[in-house]
Structures are given as C-alpha cells and as structure tokens.
Design an enzyme around this catalytic site. Structure first.
Site, PDB file in Angstrom:
ATOM      1  N   LYS A  66      33.417 -93.786  38.904  1.00 45.60           N
ATOM      2  CA  LYS A  66      32.394 -94.525  38.154  1.00 45.60           C
ATOM      3  C   LYS A  66      31.908 -93.777  36.910  1.00 45.60           C
ATOM      4  O   LYS A  66      31.486 -94.413  35.938  1.00 45.60           O
ATOM      5  CB  LYS A  66      31.205 -94.848  39.062  1.00 45.60           C
ATOM      6  N   ASP A 102      25.304-102.574  39.834  1.00 47.24           N
ATOM      7  CA  ASP A 102      24.727-102.064  41.078  1.00 47.24           C
ATOM      8  C   ASP A 102      23.208-102.266  41.113  1.00 47.24           C
ATOM      9  O   ASP A 102      22.643-102.651  42.140  1.00 47.24           O
ATOM     10  CB  ASP A 102      25.038-100.576  41.252  1.00 47.24           C
ATOM     11  N   ALA A 127      20.967 -88.886  44.410  1.00 41.59           N
ATOM     12  CA  ALA A 127      20.815 -88.899  42.950  1.00 41.59           C
ATOM     13  C   ALA A 127      22.148 -89.138  42.253  1.00 41.59           C
ATOM     14  O   ALA A 127      22.335 -88.714  41.118  1.00 41.59           O
ATOM     15  CB  ALA A 127      20.193 -87.585  42.473  1.00 41.59           C
TER      16      ALA A 127
END
Length: 280
Positions: A66, A102, A127
């Site tokens: 990603k 997302d 995180a």
C-alpha cells in the site's frame, strides 16, 4: 472484451475481494473480470509493468504494497497522500491514479453502530496504513478525541503530527499505557495484524479495564471473531469485525471505477456464507 480488474499483494490467495467485486459486477450488469495478482516485495515493479501492458482498468492494493505502490503511480489524491497509503488505483487514459477508500469504508461501517461520531472518545491501536486512513476519516467526521497506541509510539506520534492539524485532542501511548486507560473510551479500533495467521490466538493488548459500554471494532475479518473481540464480548462490550469495512471500502473502490455505488446488502450475505465455509 471484458475489462480487467484485480488485487495485488502478498498473500492474496484467500482475499475476498474477487468474490465481492464479481458479485458487484453481476449486480450491475458489468462485463468485467477480477483476478488475483500475487507479488512479493521484490516482484512488485515487474508485476505492475505487466499490468500496464495488459491495460488493466483498475486494481486494489493490499499488504504489503500500500505504501510501495505509490512510486509507480502517476498521481495520488488527497486521502491517499494524507494516509500515506493507496488501496485503490483508477486507470484512465494511460494514467494510474491512486486513492484510499479504507477511511470512508470504515466510517460507513461505523455509522451502522454510532450516530454521533464527534461525541465519542476513540482509541486506535496501531499506526500503519489502515490506522492512518481511519484516523484521517475520523477527523473529517469531526471526532474531538482520538488517542493512538502503538508498539512503537514514535510511529503513532508521526501519524498524529502529520494529520491532526489541531482538529482533535490526541494522546500518543504505548500499548501498556492504553491498557490502563481503556475505561475512558467509547470506541476502540484494533488495526494491527495481531489476531490473524500467523498471529492468531493472540491479542495486541489486555482488555481488563474495558468499559462494558464501549464499541470494539477489530478490522480483521477472518477469523470472524478474534481473541481480541472475544475478550471484549466477555467484558460486555458491543463488538464488530472488519467485514463491514471491507465491503464498504470495496463499494467505494467500485464507485471510483464506475461512478456509482453498488448495493452491499445482498453481497454481505453471500460473503458471510463464504467465511462460514472457510471456518469449517
């Protein structure tokens, strides 16, 4: 000729995205196919080159690419830039444009349970890319307090400094600190991979001090109930897994590709059946 879509990541063998998007295609009468494109980190460049040569119309990106995929794109939009992660790529006119659904997917799933997002005190555990997208989306919805706990607090601090801009109160904590403070949260969101293979049978933190009035969400969708969610349910809290978020983010990705949202309700029932079969 059918348009080509797909998902790239490692692993993708068990991804539900092909089943979800094929159901969306059928629902909307779209002539398209959706494939899995496995790619290890060292294979990403070559696999993306192949997708350009095949004139792919759009694709999803999952772990661990990603962040890495960004350097291969022509453009990324604001949600992807602020999250520092891309989960959807739109391919038009030879240009690849990265976005991130997302956060909007999480908010849509959260609204199934919470009417006043701004009025709830939230803890995010983790995180990474998903945590950043969720943190950003909660800020956009007007959340006033979003604390972040992570095994490496400096990563959480970087996320808060990058995204907050004074819009919300945010305390950065170690995992041990957040365990002691759990009673103060109405929403707890678990975004780490702890709870799914190979880390199944584990939880990122103890929920000993969790309020029985809290809503606890684990964005893992398989197993359907992680150890973390099971412990939360035993404490009397309301719980939800990551399947609704997965479906909503997929619907928003579909919207980026085709310009309209599909109906997730009939799809959810069929995907639930697939997960039940996998659990047997």
């Amino acid at each position: 000729m059918a348009k080509l879509f797909g998902i790239i990541g490692d692993p993708v063998e068990n991804s539900l995205s092909p089943a979800i998007h094929r159901l969306f295609f059928d629902q909307c009468g779209i002539d398209a196919e959706y494939r899995r494109f496995p790619a290890k980190k060292e294979e990403l460049r070559e696999r993306l080159r192949e997708l350009r040569e095949r004139d792919i119309s759009g694709f999803n990106v999952t772990h661990p690419h990603k962040q890495a995929v960004i350097e291969f794109l022509d453009e990324i939009d604001l949600p992807a830039k602020e999250a520092g992660a891309v989960n959807t790529v739109v391919c038009k006119g030879g240009r690849w444009i990265g976005t991130n659904t997302d956060g909007t997917g999480f908010i849509a799933s959260l609204k199934e349970h919470v009417a006043d997002i701004g009025g709830i005190s939230t803890l995010i555990i983790g995180a990474g890319g998903a945590a950043r997208a969720i943190y950003r989306a909660l800020l956009e919805e007007g959340a006033k307090r979003i604390d972040v706990a992570n095994r490496h607090p400096d990563r959480a601090a970087w996320m808060v400094e990058r995204l907050n801009g004074g819009r919300a109160e945010s305390r950065v904590m170690t995992l041990e600190d957040c365990e002691r403070r759990l009673s103060g949260y109405g929403l707890v969101v678990q975004t780490t991979p702890v709870g799914m293979a190979p880390l199944d049978g584990r939880a990122p933190v103890s929920l000993r001090h969790l309020s029985d009035k809290a809503l606890v969400i684990d964005i893992i969708y398989h197993p359907k109930e992680t150890v973390f969610l099971r412990e939360a349910r035993r404490k009397g809290a309301k719980t939800a897994n990551g399947l609704p978020m997965l479906l909503h983010q997929a619907a928003f990705a579909f919207q980026k590709w085709f310009g309209h949202l599909p109906d997730i309700a009939p799809v959810r029932e069929k995907i639930d059946q697939i997960l039940e079969e996998r659990s047997c």
